[in-house]
Motif scaffolding. Structure first.
Motif, short mmCIF file in Angstrom:
data_model
loop_
_atom_site.label_atom_id
_atom_site.label_comp_id
_atom_site.label_asym_id
_atom_site.label_seq_id
_atom_site.Cartn_x
_atom_site.Cartn_y
_atom_site.Cartn_z
N THR A 74 0.83 -1.21 0.00
CA THR A 74 0.00 0.00 0.00
C THR A 74 0.86 1.26 0.00
OG1 THR A 74 -1.71 -1.19 1.23
CG2 THR A 74 -1.83 1.22 1.23
N MET A 75 1.92 1.23 0.78
CA MET A 75 2.83 2.38 0.83
C MET A 75 3.51 2.62 -0.52
SD MET A 75 5.76 3.15 3.67
CE MET A 75 6.70 1.68 3.22
N ILE A 76 3.89 1.55 -1.18
CA ILE A 76 4.50 1.69 -2.51
C ILE A 76 3.49 2.29 -3.48
CG2 ILE A 76 5.44 0.41 -4.47
CD1 ILE A 76 6.66 -1.54 -2.52
N ALA A 77 2.25 1.80 -3.44
CA ALA A 77 1.23 2.34 -4.34
C ALA A 77 0.98 3.82 -4.08
CB ALA A 77 -0.06 1.53 -4.18
N VAL A 78 0.88 4.21 -2.81
CA VAL A 78 0.62 5.61 -2.47
C VAL A 78 1.79 6.49 -2.89
CG1 VAL A 78 0.24 7.22 -0.55
CG2 VAL A 78 -0.94 5.02 -0.59
N SER A 79 2.99 5.97 -2.90
CA SER A 79 4.15 6.78 -3.27
C SER A 79 4.10 7.24 -4.72
CB SER A 79 5.44 5.99 -3.02
OG SER A 79 5.55 4.88 -3.92
N PHE A 80 3.27 6.58 -5.54
CA PHE A 80 3.13 6.99 -6.94
C PHE A 80 1.86 7.82 -7.18
CE2 PHE A 80 5.78 3.16 -7.25
CZ PHE A 80 6.82 3.65 -8.03
N PHE A 81 1.09 8.07 -6.11
CA PHE A 81 -0.14 8.84 -6.27
C PHE A 81 0.17 10.32 -6.51
CE2 PHE A 81 -3.36 5.94 -3.88
CZ PHE A 81 -3.09 4.94 -4.80
N GLN A 82 -0.83 11.02 -6.99
CA GLN A 82 -0.69 12.44 -7.26
C GLN A 82 -1.36 13.25 -6.16
OE1 GLN A 82 -2.56 13.76 -10.87
NE2 GLN A 82 -1.44 15.70 -10.94
N ARG A 83 -0.63 14.19 -5.60
CA ARG A 83 -1.17 15.03 -4.52
C ARG A 83 -1.95 16.19 -5.12
NH1 ARG A 83 0.34 19.68 -1.62
NH2 ARG A 83 -0.28 19.65 0.60
N GLN A 84 -3.07 16.50 -4.46
CA GLN A 84 -3.88 17.63 -4.87
C GLN A 84 -3.96 18.65 -3.74
OE1 GLN A 84 -7.65 15.85 -6.01
NE2 GLN A 84 -6.95 15.47 -8.10
N GLN A 85 -4.48 19.80 -4.04
CA GLN A 85 -4.60 20.85 -3.04
C GLN A 85 -5.56 20.41 -1.92
OE1 GLN A 85 -5.72 24.49 -4.91
NE2 GLN A 85 -3.72 24.82 -5.85
N GLY A 86 -5.24 20.83 -0.70
CA GLY A 86 -6.06 20.48 0.44
C GLY A 86 -5.61 19.20 1.12
N GLY A 87 -4.50 18.63 0.67
CA GLY A 87 -3.98 17.42 1.29
C GLY A 87 -4.55 16.14 0.75
N PHE A 88 -5.36 16.22 -0.31
CA PHE A 88 -5.93 15.02 -0.90
C PHE A 88 -4.96 14.46 -1.95
CE2 PHE A 88 -9.46 17.72 0.44
CZ PHE A 88 -10.13 16.85 1.29
N VAL A 91 -4.89 11.39 -5.36
CA VAL A 91 -5.67 10.51 -6.22
C VAL A 91 -4.75 9.46 -6.82
CG1 VAL A 91 -7.39 12.25 -6.75
CG2 VAL A 91 -5.34 12.07 -8.17
N PRO A 92 -5.28 8.26 -7.15
CA PRO A 92 -4.45 7.23 -7.78
C PRO A 92 -3.88 7.69 -9.11
CG PRO A 92 -6.50 6.30 -6.94
CD PRO A 92 -6.64 7.79 -6.84
N ALA A 93 -2.60 7.49 -9.29
CA ALA A 93 -1.92 7.86 -10.53
C ALA A 93 -0.57 7.13 -10.53
CB ALA A 93 -1.74 9.37 -10.63
N PHE A 94 0.19 7.39 -11.55
CA PHE A 94 1.55 6.84 -11.61
C PHE A 94 2.50 8.01 -11.85
CE2 PHE A 94 5.22 4.71 -13.51
CZ PHE A 94 5.41 3.70 -12.58
N GLU A 95 2.82 8.72 -10.76
CA GLU A 95 3.68 9.89 -10.82
C GLU A 95 5.05 9.55 -10.26
OE1 GLU A 95 3.11 12.93 -11.98
OE2 GLU A 95 1.02 12.66 -12.56
N LEU A 96 6.09 9.94 -10.99
CA LEU A 96 7.46 9.76 -10.51
C LEU A 96 8.01 11.02 -9.84
CD1 LEU A 96 9.00 7.79 -13.51
CD2 LEU A 96 8.17 6.87 -11.34
N SER A 97 7.17 12.05 -9.76
CA SER A 97 7.64 13.32 -9.22
C SER A 97 8.00 13.21 -7.74
CB SER A 97 6.57 14.40 -9.41
OG SER A 97 5.34 14.01 -8.78
N ASN A 98 7.33 12.32 -7.02
CA ASN A 98 7.65 12.16 -5.60
C ASN A 98 9.08 11.67 -5.41
OD1 ASN A 98 4.98 12.87 -4.75
ND2 ASN A 98 4.31 10.81 -5.31
#
Length: 284
Positions: free
Chosen positions: A32-46, A48-55
């Motif tokens: 779960t932690m690995i999956a969340v590490s690729f998620f995209q952060r939005q304003q307000g602390g939310f 969403v599922p995505a595949f982002e390498l920016s983190n």
């Protein structure tokens, strides 16, 4: 006795419970932690599922690279200090009477019962200006006036070494108890001094144990969270502190998960090295 290979599925029954615990309490949270590490952060602390390498790209920036380097350096320093202090201390402890050994082991276990909060505030009091140890130096005439010894790197290092020292002794104690005392007696008979016998006989005999202990203390220090905050400045904060800061205060869970994934991978790698060192010790 010869161990027979499992013949049917029921023979694997004893492995079911520990395998289930491993999956539930490690594999699932880590995945779960690995999956969340690729998620995209939005304003307000939310997020969403995505595949982002920016983190992970942000983690490779100069600032976080410096934090990672400091965390590794601090953990290595704590591990070396603990082993340098614990090896001769534990060796002398094993040469004492049984009653004295029990007293010291109980004292070390009592230190283990203290939480990191208690240890941090205790050392912050000892390093303070009003009630710290510098007041004793003033009374002895060594210093002209009392001063605070924190926040500083030395305060952080002292607190972490104090916290990890009992673990180090308790890991080294079984190996030193089993060490044949006739080895050092033979070295003394051949003309070696006690110190030379210690470094030429005891230390080489415990080479694999010392290596495994270094790795264990390094892993323990790498996850230290509260002491760097209580005893140090922001530049003394470890990666664990920044992970908590990003997850709770910055509401950036994907970035915190990316840093946590890296920290877990480093820890697992060091655990593998510890197991490898233990197997080499058994083979020797």
């Amino acid at each position: 006795m010869r161990r027979e290979a499992p013949q049917k599925i029921g023979d694997y029954g004893p492995l079911f419970f520990p395998a289930t615990m491993l999956v539930v309490f490690f594999v699932v949270p880590f995945a779960t932690m690995i999956a969340v590490s690729f998620f995209q952060r939005q304003q307000g602390g939310f997020y969403v599922p995505a595949f982002e390498l920016s983190n992970y790209q942000r983690f490779l920036s100069l600032f976080f690279a410096n934090v990672l380097g400091f965390s590794l350096m601090l953990a290595v320093t704590v591990a070396i200090c603990c082993v340098l202090l614990a090896v001769p201390f534990t060796y002398l402890l094993t040469r004492m009477s049984r009653k004295v050994q029990v007293v010291w082991l109980v004292a070390l276990l009592s230190v283990l019962s203290l939480s990191e909060v208690i240890i941090g505030f205790a050392w912050s009091t000892l390093f303070s200006r009003t009630a710290g140890i510098t007041n004793l130096l003033v009374m002895a005439g060594i210093m002209s006036e009392a001063k605070a010894l924190l926040p500083s790197f030395g305060a952080v290092l002292t607190g972490m070494v104090y916290q990890a020292f009992p673990y180090t002794v308790l890991v080294l104690y079984p190996a030193l108890v089993r060490l044949d005392p006739t080895l050092t007696e033979a070295a003394r008979t051949l003309g070696a001094s006690p110190i030379k016998a210690f470094f030429t006989v005891v230390v080489p005999a415990l080479r694999n144990t010392i290596t495994a202990t270094l790795i264990m203390v390094f892993i323990f220090a790498l996850g230290c969270y509260l002491l760097p905050q209580l005893l140090g400045r922001p530049q003394h904060w470890t990666l664990s502190v920044l992970i908590t800061d990003q997850a709770i205060y910055q509401s950036n869970m994907p970035f915190a998960a990316a840093m946590a994934v890296f920290l877990v991978l480093v820890t697992l790698g060091l655990v593998a090295l510890t197991i490898l060192a233990g197997r080499k010790g058994e083979a020797a």
